[in-house]
Design a protein around this motif. Structure first.
Motif, mmCIF file in Angstrom:
data_model
loop_
_atom_site.group_PDB
_atom_site.id
_atom_site.type_symbol
_atom_site.label_atom_id
_atom_site.label_comp_id
_atom_site.label_asym_id
_atom_site.label_seq_id
_atom_site.Cartn_x
_atom_site.Cartn_y
_atom_site.Cartn_z
ATOM 1 N N SER A 51 70.841 16.770 77.796
ATOM 2 C CA SER A 51 72.124 17.272 77.295
ATOM 3 C C SER A 51 73.059 17.680 78.425
ATOM 4 O O SER A 51 74.276 17.491 78.335
ATOM 5 C CB SER A 51 71.884 18.442 76.349
ATOM 6 O OG SER A 51 71.264 19.518 77.025
ATOM 7 N N LEU A 56 76.244 16.729 76.116
ATOM 8 C CA LEU A 56 76.116 16.784 74.665
ATOM 9 C C LEU A 56 76.476 18.178 74.158
ATOM 10 O O LEU A 56 76.220 19.186 74.821
ATOM 11 C CB LEU A 56 74.683 16.435 74.243
ATOM 12 C CG LEU A 56 74.142 15.096 74.765
ATOM 13 C CD1 LEU A 56 72.722 14.875 74.277
ATOM 14 C CD2 LEU A 56 75.041 13.945 74.363
ATOM 15 N N HIS A 57 77.053 18.226 72.977
ATOM 16 C CA HIS A 57 77.510 19.505 72.422
ATOM 17 C C HIS A 57 76.305 20.362 72.029
ATOM 18 O O HIS A 57 75.329 19.856 71.453
ATOM 19 C CB HIS A 57 78.387 19.253 71.194
ATOM 20 C CG HIS A 57 79.204 20.428 70.804
ATOM 21 N ND1 HIS A 57 78.687 21.472 70.049
ATOM 22 C CD2 HIS A 57 80.498 20.763 71.074
ATOM 23 C CE1 HIS A 57 79.622 22.366 69.844
ATOM 24 N NE2 HIS A 57 80.737 21.977 70.457
ATOM 25 N N GLU A 74 79.137 13.611 62.940
ATOM 26 C CA GLU A 74 79.980 14.668 63.495
ATOM 27 C C GLU A 74 80.608 14.175 64.794
ATOM 28 O O GLU A 74 79.935 13.537 65.616
ATOM 29 C CB GLU A 74 79.178 15.938 63.741
ATOM 30 C CG GLU A 74 78.657 16.583 62.460
ATOM 31 C CD GLU A 74 77.876 17.851 62.731
ATOM 32 O OE1 GLU A 74 77.555 18.110 63.917
ATOM 33 O OE2 GLU A 74 77.572 18.580 61.765
ATOM 34 N N TYR A 76 82.451 15.107 68.309
ATOM 35 C CA TYR A 76 82.707 16.131 69.315
ATOM 36 C C TYR A 76 83.589 15.533 70.416
ATOM 37 O O TYR A 76 83.892 14.342 70.404
ATOM 38 C CB TYR A 76 81.384 16.640 69.899
ATOM 39 C CG TYR A 76 80.499 17.325 68.880
ATOM 40 C CD1 TYR A 76 80.734 18.628 68.487
ATOM 41 C CD2 TYR A 76 79.426 16.641 68.282
ATOM 42 C CE1 TYR A 76 79.931 19.256 67.536
ATOM 43 C CE2 TYR A 76 78.618 17.261 67.339
ATOM 44 C CZ TYR A 76 78.870 18.571 66.972
ATOM 45 O OH TYR A 76 78.087 19.180 66.032
ATOM 46 N N ASP A 77 83.976 16.363 71.345
ATOM 47 C CA ASP A 77 84.909 15.911 72.387
ATOM 48 C C ASP A 77 84.350 14.761 73.213
ATOM 49 O O ASP A 77 85.055 13.790 73.508
ATOM 50 C CB ASP A 77 85.269 17.077 73.308
ATOM 51 C CG ASP A 77 86.073 18.148 72.581
ATOM 52 O OD1 ASP A 77 86.705 17.808 71.554
ATOM 53 O OD2 ASP A 77 86.049 19.315 73.023
ATOM 54 N N ASP A 78 83.086 14.864 73.599
ATOM 55 C CA ASP A 78 82.509 13.887 74.521
ATOM 56 C C ASP A 78 81.443 13.003 73.898
ATOM 57 O O ASP A 78 80.809 12.210 74.598
ATOM 58 C CB ASP A 78 81.896 14.616 75.734
ATOM 59 C CG ASP A 78 82.942 15.402 76.515
ATOM 60 O OD1 ASP A 78 84.083 14.907 76.626
ATOM 61 O OD2 ASP A 78 82.617 16.509 76.988
ATOM 62 N N SER A 79 81.228 13.127 72.617
ATOM 63 C CA SER A 79 80.167 12.324 72.006
ATOM 64 C C SER A 79 80.333 12.267 70.501
ATOM 65 O O SER A 79 81.061 13.063 69.897
ATOM 66 C CB SER A 79 78.778 12.891 72.351
ATOM 67 O OG SER A 79 78.636 14.188 71.812
#
Length: 333
Positions: A51, A56-57, A74, A76-79
């Protein structure tokens, strides 16, 4: 543990650094490659390392570690975080068991986390490595292939459950076994299997709607997924719709079978009560006559007649025969 770590460039598996952090840097430096890391029930330390390197969030990481999640998607910003629930049908025990499969998609990487034994990752990876044209599409191809394999296996499980339901239906309506003691237990167990199956297939409809651009998601773009892949996800979504329709049909039918079984048991109990009542009525007639003549009064009709005893026996037999024929005619015996 980390099951596999590979770099894919131009649809082919290539040699690269054994350390996945260096492998990610190598894939990003070329611009047309991606890293696919597979983990199976990874430990906290292993996942912390992954992570951190892939950004990873934390909430998605927590879900991946604890498992027991509903199918979902879901952003998220980077994944992109996707949860699937592969289903396994155990033929020996006629049971449905579910595993969990989490996918993280991001810039030039795919991380898959598997819980349980039901995830078809090994076969999917082998099939993708044999199809360069599909693998050229990068992480989107991995997500599509895993979702497609999972939903196709749902269809197989639905067919197996349909076969089990037909066998259960034949047992319930069989004149010999319809009233067996364990029938209701088997019906309830089967209903629980259908419920377990529904928990895997039902919630997946919304993520596939988003990926395929169906309904209100038609113009929305899912990050890290190629827009050109929407028709392929629509095909997977169509298969899932068939599965959910089959699950709904199974649930309704097993409820109807349970109702029919309970109705059969009620009818059978009523038949038994009629038979018991008929035999009780037949036993009451001679008991009543014997009771009258057993009162020991001095002045009773034909008490001292020589043929009194045979006459009473004949009367009892005639009454019993008449009652037997009457109850037989009415279906009570």
């Amino acid at each position: 543990m980390i099951v596999d770590c590979a770099i894919y460039r131009d649809g082919r598996r290539t040699e690269g650094p054994s350390d996945f952090s260096d492998a990610l840097d190598t894939a990003r430096s070329t611009g047309d490659a991606f890293v696919w890391i597979g983990l199976h029930e990874a430990s906290q330390d292993e996942f912390d390392l992954v992570s951190q390197e892939f950004g990873l969030h934390p909430l998605a990481v927590e879900d991946a570690l604890k498992a027991h999640q509903r199918p979902k998607l879901e952003v998220y910003d980077d994944s992109l975080f996707v949860v699937l629930k592969p289903v396994v049908y155990e033929a020996r025990s006629d049971k449905v068991s579910t595993g969990e499969l989490m996918l993280f998609l991001g810039d030039s990487f795919v991380v898959t986390v598997r819980h349980g034994e039901g995830a078809p990752l090994k076969a999917v990876r082998q099939r993708l490595e044999a199809d360069q044209e599909v693998l050229k599409q990068g992480p989107t191809a991995v997500l599509y292939s895993i979702a497609d394999a999972t939903v196709d296996h749902y269809l197989e499980v639905a067919n197996e459950l349909q076969t089990d339901l037909e066998e259960l239906e034949a047992e319930v309506f069989s004149p010999d076994r319809g009233g067996s003691r364990d029938t209701a237990s088997r019906i309830y167990t089967f209903k629980r299997q259908v419920l377990e199956f529904r928990r895997a297939t039902g919630p997946l409809a919304l993520p596939l709607d988003r990926l395929s651009g169906a309904g209100p998601w038609g113009l929305a773009r899912v990050p890290f997924v190629n827009e050109g892949a929407k028709p392929f996800f629509r095909d997977v979504n169509d298969h899932l719709t068939r599965v959910n329709e089959s699950v709904d049909s199974l649930d309704r039918l097993v409820s109807d079978i349970l109702s029919a079984h309970l109705a059969q048991m009620s009818v059978r109990q009523n038949d038994d009560m009629r038979k018991i009542s008929a035999w009780a009525a037949m036993a009451a007639v001679p008991t009543m006559i014997a009771g009258i003549y057993g009162m020991n009064f001095d002045h009773m009709p034909e008490l001292h007649w020589a043929w009194s005893y045979p006459a009473v026996i004949v009367l009892m037999a005639a009454l019993e025969l008449g009652l037997y024929r009457l109850f037989k005619k009415r279906g009570w015996l």
